[in-house]
Structures are given as C-alpha cells and as structure tokens.
Design an enzyme around this catalytic site. Sequence first.
Site, PDB file in Angstrom:
ATOM      1  N   ASP A  84       0.847  -1.118  -0.048  1.00 49.89           N
ATOM      2  CA  ASP A  84      -0.011  -0.134  -0.109  1.00 49.89           C
ATOM      3  C   ASP A  84       0.854   1.303   0.086  1.00 49.89           C
ATOM      4  O   ASP A  84       1.933   1.138   0.176  1.00 49.89           O
ATOM      5  CB  ASP A  84      -1.101  -0.026   1.264  1.00 49.89           C
ATOM      6  N   GLU A 148       0.323  -0.805   5.778  1.00 50.79           N
ATOM      7  CA  GLU A 148       1.331  -0.239   6.607  1.00 50.79           C
ATOM      8  C   GLU A 148       1.064   1.225   6.725  1.00 50.79           C
ATOM      9  O   GLU A 148       1.212   1.865   7.896  1.00 50.79           O
ATOM     10  CB  GLU A 148       2.652  -0.617   5.982  1.00 50.79           C
TER      11      GLU A 148
END
Length: 453
Positions: A84, A148
């Site tokens: 991400d 994250e």
Amino acid sequence: MSYLQQNQERFLNELLDWLRIPSVSADPKFHGDVLRAAEYLKTRLEEAGLENVELCATAGYPIVYGEKLVDPNLPTVLVYGHYDVQPADPYELWDSPPFEPVVKDGNIYARGACDDKGQVYMHVKALEMMSQQGPLPCNVKVMVEGEEEVGSNNLGTFVRQNKDKLKADVILISDTGILSNEQPSIEVGLRGLSYHEVEVTGPNRDLHSGLYGGAVPNPINVLCKMIASLHDENNHITIPGFYDQVAVLSEEERAELNRVPHSDDEFKQSIGLKDTYGEAGYTTVERIGIRPTLDVNGIWGGYTGEGAKTVIASKAHAKISMRLVPHQTSAEITQLFQRHFESIAPSGVTVVVKPHHGGEPVVTPTDSVAYQAAAKALETSFGKKPIPTRGGGSIPIVAMFKTELGLDTVLLGFGLDSDAIHSPNEHYGLFNFFKGIETIPLFYQNYAAGMKQ
C-alpha cells in the site's frame, strides 16, 4: 552478461506496471486498486519461483505470502514489506501524475516508487535472479501487507495466529534508506510513533464574525494557541512527563552518532530552507535520530474556499504526531498527550482527542550474524563499508516482530532522504533499484555462511 543486466528493462517495466495501480489504503475509493496490487504481487512472486503463494485474508486488506524452503538445515529469512502507498494529495503539486510513472534523470517518479513498492520489488527480482542461478542459500519466506500506511492494524493478529508459518531466524526489511549513493549505511534504530486527531468545538453552528467576533471563543484561534503551547522557547515539548523515560545517550555515544557524513548547508539547500530548526542543544543528526518530536501533520476548519466568507467556525481540527525514542512507549505517550491537551483547553470549548495508530521505538543489534552479513553485502556492492545510523522514521512492526516472533530485524534499505516519500514527486533512483537487486543475494550468501560458523 549477468542475469540482472539481461533483464533490467523487464524488471523496470514490471515495477512501473505495479506503480500504475493506486493502492492507497487510507482512502476507501481505492479499495479495488489495493486488491489489484496484491494480486499483481502474488503473480510476480509465483513467477519468481516462490511456492505456496497466497493472499491471506485479514479483517482489512490481504497479506501476500510466499515461500521457498530448500533445506530444513539452512537458516530461514522472513522478508517483510508493504504494497500500500500514501495518498498522493495534493495532486496539483506533482510534476507528473502520481500513478502514471515517469522515468527521467535517472529516477522513477510515482507514488510508492521508493515507499515501498520499489524496494519490495527489489526482493522479488533478487529472488528470481537467485533461483535462476541454482538452489537458494537460505530458506525464504515473504510477507507483504497492504495496511502499513494506515497503521498495520491487522498484521499483529495475523502474526500471532501464524507463528509456525512465519517461523524464521531473522527479519529482512527494505523500507529505509542509505546516506548517499557513495556512502552506504544501515539503520540500526527507529523512532516510535503516537498519532492523534484532535477536535475543538465552540458554538453550536458557524457564526457571523461581525455579529459574534470578540464575544465567543473561536475554535480555530483556540486550537492554534493550544498547539503553540506544546513547545517552549527552546522547542522543548511541554507535556508533563513526556521526557521521563527518554534514553539519554552518553557524550561518547553522541559523538559517535555525529560522525556520520552530514552537512547542515546541504541539508538546508535540499529542502529550500535558510536555517534548521529544532530542540536546543542538539545537532540536526541528533534531532532526527535520538530525540522525540511533536509535529502538526494537518490542520483545518472554517472556510477555505475561494474568496471571502467571514465566519467563526463551529469546529477546528488537527492531526498531531509524536516520534518516540527508547524507552518511551506509545501507550504512555498517548495517555500523557490526551490528558494534557484536554487540560489546556479554555472553558468555552469542548476538546476531543482521538488516538490513531502508534508504534514502539527500536534499536537493533550490530553484532549479529545478520547485521554483519548485510554490512559485508553492502561493502561488496558499493566498495565501501556501511555506517550504522539511527533513522528518524517509524516502522512499528519491527518491535512487534521482536515481541511476537522473538526475531531481530535487519533494515537493508536503499532509499535516499531526497526521494520525497509521502510528498509530491516521490521518486526512486534507478541506481538504487538495481543496486538493491545486486546486493540482496549477497546478504543471503553471507548470512548462510555466517550461520554455519
């Protein structure tokens, strides 16, 4: 010609395809794109020769897992990363669209180019290259998450529920950087994090500033005053008890830390500043690496559109983060901040503090076989010994891996401070991308050899 040289163009084009997928975990409108990014990585891991590759479901976005177990007598390396990326806003400050990668001046410009897709993809291609050259020198497990950038809220649960699956000897992460392309380094310390959103509410609706101004508390004015009071004239954080647990380094340790190549003039020039700024009594290197901080990451309220609208807003908001150092804990600092921020509010407003994600500071050993393997690998590929450094950023899962799996982490990153991660025009050097692919196999070779001794 080496395998890397033969396949450089393909490696790069595959990364560019991955960067075109806007895997922004913070924004629900990109939900499908985040899932596409996970599927893309799954396919590339399978092509690289990993086995048992799967998308592991979590309460949020899936974790991409794969492994290559060649010999139970060999050590096992668990590679961690994230697919991400940060939101690309403000889009208008990008020189080129953030999800239409551009290669120019030796850099890849795109959101996620360095943090962390480019660095994760180094590992994918390094493993492919190693598989083409024969059996791997170590067993390898790869775990790449999709949350994250929003706090890794589901990773801890996954790790606790899959300890046997994730059993290894060391964690390897490339989500950090080096001092420069001429001087490699390895980060051996990371700061922790305590992140909050605050809301100040005054009147029950927006008010006409002429009819009410001067007679009612203005939430934006109040919030600005409250925030300003969080630092004193020496930029020391004023929250009671904030520094109680801060590890104080000796003069010798501070001198060693300041031996890293650093120029304040170059630092200022690189970000367009006339002077540095921070806690009195500490150098720039120390302020970034060993001292805690408090920063406003966003502030809003009232009318911000075109033209004028003379209102006193009903509400004002801010996002505030604190970077923590050993031996501070995110839970304690969160409690101290919330208590203090609520206590300094004037009686005419209501304050709500909403804690977001946090993480613990960490220092990793430099005398381990894994660290020495990484240092030797960098020395071989760069021709110069790496310098251990303390990083200013936070990777909260490093402490979690130590707690849950009992494993230390090696932070073998290849980014540069100038790569503009989290900012418009994020980029990653072609040199760094390919140097990472070259260096990572050397780590495995060195680590396997060291574990035999």
